[in-house]
Design an enzyme around this catalytic site. Structure first.
Site, PDB file in Angstrom:
ATOM      1  N   SER A 154      39.182  43.581  27.022  1.00  0.00           N
ATOM      2  CA  SER A 154      38.933  42.207  27.031  1.00  0.00           C
ATOM      3  C   SER A 154      39.506  41.873  25.351  1.00  0.00           C
ATOM      4  CB  SER A 154      37.369  41.972  26.756  1.00  0.00           C
ATOM      5  OG  SER A 154      36.986  40.602  26.426  1.00  0.00           O
ATOM      6  N   TYR A 167      29.824  44.696  23.174  1.00  0.00           N
ATOM      7  CA  TYR A 167      31.075  44.440  24.077  1.00  0.00           C
ATOM      8  C   TYR A 167      32.177  44.618  23.526  1.00  0.00           C
ATOM      9  CZ  TYR A 167      33.661  41.502  27.832  1.00  0.00           C
ATOM     10  OH  TYR A 167      34.400  41.356  28.704  1.00  0.00           O
ATOM     11  N   LYS A 171      35.065  47.383  24.697  1.00  0.00           N
ATOM     12  CA  LYS A 171      36.490  47.024  25.172  1.00  0.00           C
ATOM     13  C   LYS A 171      37.574  47.559  24.561  1.00  0.00           C
ATOM     14  CE  LYS A 171      35.252  44.812  29.092  1.00  0.00           C
ATOM     15  NZ  LYS A 171      35.456  45.462  30.489  1.00  0.00           N
TER      16      LYS A 171
END
Length: 306
Positions: A154, A167, A171
């Site tokens: 991401s 997150y 990622k």
């Protein structure tokens, strides 16, 4: 997709394929002639298990169109679950040619408010999940002397975003994991690449709207179909991508980007070595013009998608 069907005869395992990007890749893979293992834990957005009906629904959709697929409800964050889904692929279809590590959860929050539990849970699904499934698949692919591992990263990790330390860390970790896999497994003709997808899905639907500017961004994202990710993913799963490994791509609507990877951008040298004072007075002033700003993903991808 075009009439080309490069994944014909391939066996592809796709995690988190009960909806969104994973579902789009699974459906298109089956249309292109692949045999698909549709994995989905059937969890809520924050990772609480609900039911495995989502995976079975996608399998029914694929079979209804004449494709071949099986459902799997194992947990990617559990090494035994990862081994079980790989074993199911081999037991059902005889081999495993590609894995798409797509499963993920969100537990957003500003860093100073983030709990250990919420950090741990997100890293376990994204980063450990990618490791667990790839590690289990690697044993099969080494015996076959071929395979492709495709990981969803991401721009939250590659560039940055607010309130997503868990997150983002996972990622960016996936990007480094993918590069290491590409280096370690190339002798067995196993490839490893990343895709950073821009798409409206269940995960992006949790973005908080706190003003007109954010609402405008969300409205633009709603126009980006998760199905747009499938063509690149299927290319990376095909034999046509034999020379593509260790790369990071991004897909935003009809755009495909090759993302940069960290390399030195500028250096300074002092023959007699450095002191704190010379770092302050010489090194930093020379390097400062090349500092990267505290961007978030939307600052870097600041133009409308095409």
């Amino acid at each position: 997709m075009s009439d080309e069907k490069p994944p014909t005869g391939k066996v592809i395992l796709i995690t988190g394929a009960g909806g969104g990007i994973g579902r789009g890749i699974a459906v298109e893979a089956a249309k292109a002639g692949a045999q698909v293992v549709v994995n989905d834990l059937g969890a809520t957005l924050d990772g609480q298990r609900e039911s495995s009906a989502a995976a079975q629904t996608v399998v029914a959709e694929i079979e209804g169109s004449g494709g071949q697929a099986v459902a799997n409800g194992d947990d990617v964050s559990d090494p035994e679950g990862a081994q079980a889904m790989v074993r199911q692929a081999v037991d059902t279809f005889g081999r495993l040619d590609a894995v798409v590590n797509n499963a993920g959860i969100l537990r957003d929050g500003f860093f100073h408010k983030m709990s250990y539990e919420n950090f741990d849970a997100v890293v376990k699904v994204h980063l450990y999940g990618a490791f667990n499934v790839s590690r289990a698949a690697a044993d099969v692919m080494r015996q076959q002397n071929s395979g492709s591992l495709i990981h969803m990263t991401s721009t939250s990790g590659l560039i940055g975003n607010l309130a997503q330390a868990n997150y983002s860390a996972a990622k960016l970790g996936i990007a480094a994991l993918s590069k290491s896999i590409a280096l370690d497994l190339r002798r067995w003709n196993i490839r490893s690449n990343c895709i950073a997808p821009f798409a409206w899905s269940r995960m992006t639907s949790s973005i908080k709207v706190d003003g007109p500017e954010q609402q405008e961004r969300v409205d633009r994202m709603k126009e980006m179909s998760p199905d747009k990710i499938a063509p690149l993913a299927l290319y990376l799963a095909s034999d046509d991508s034999a020379e593509t490994t260790g790369q990071i791509f991004a897909v935003r609507n009809n755009e495909i980007f090759l993302m940069s990877q960290p390399r030195p951008s500028r250096s300074v040298h002092r023959g007699e070595g450095w002191t704190m004072a010379s770092v302050r007075d010489q090194a930093i002033p020379a390097l400062k013009s090349s500092y990267l700003p505290l961007d978030v993903s939307a600052d870097v991808f600041s133009w409308d998608p095409v």
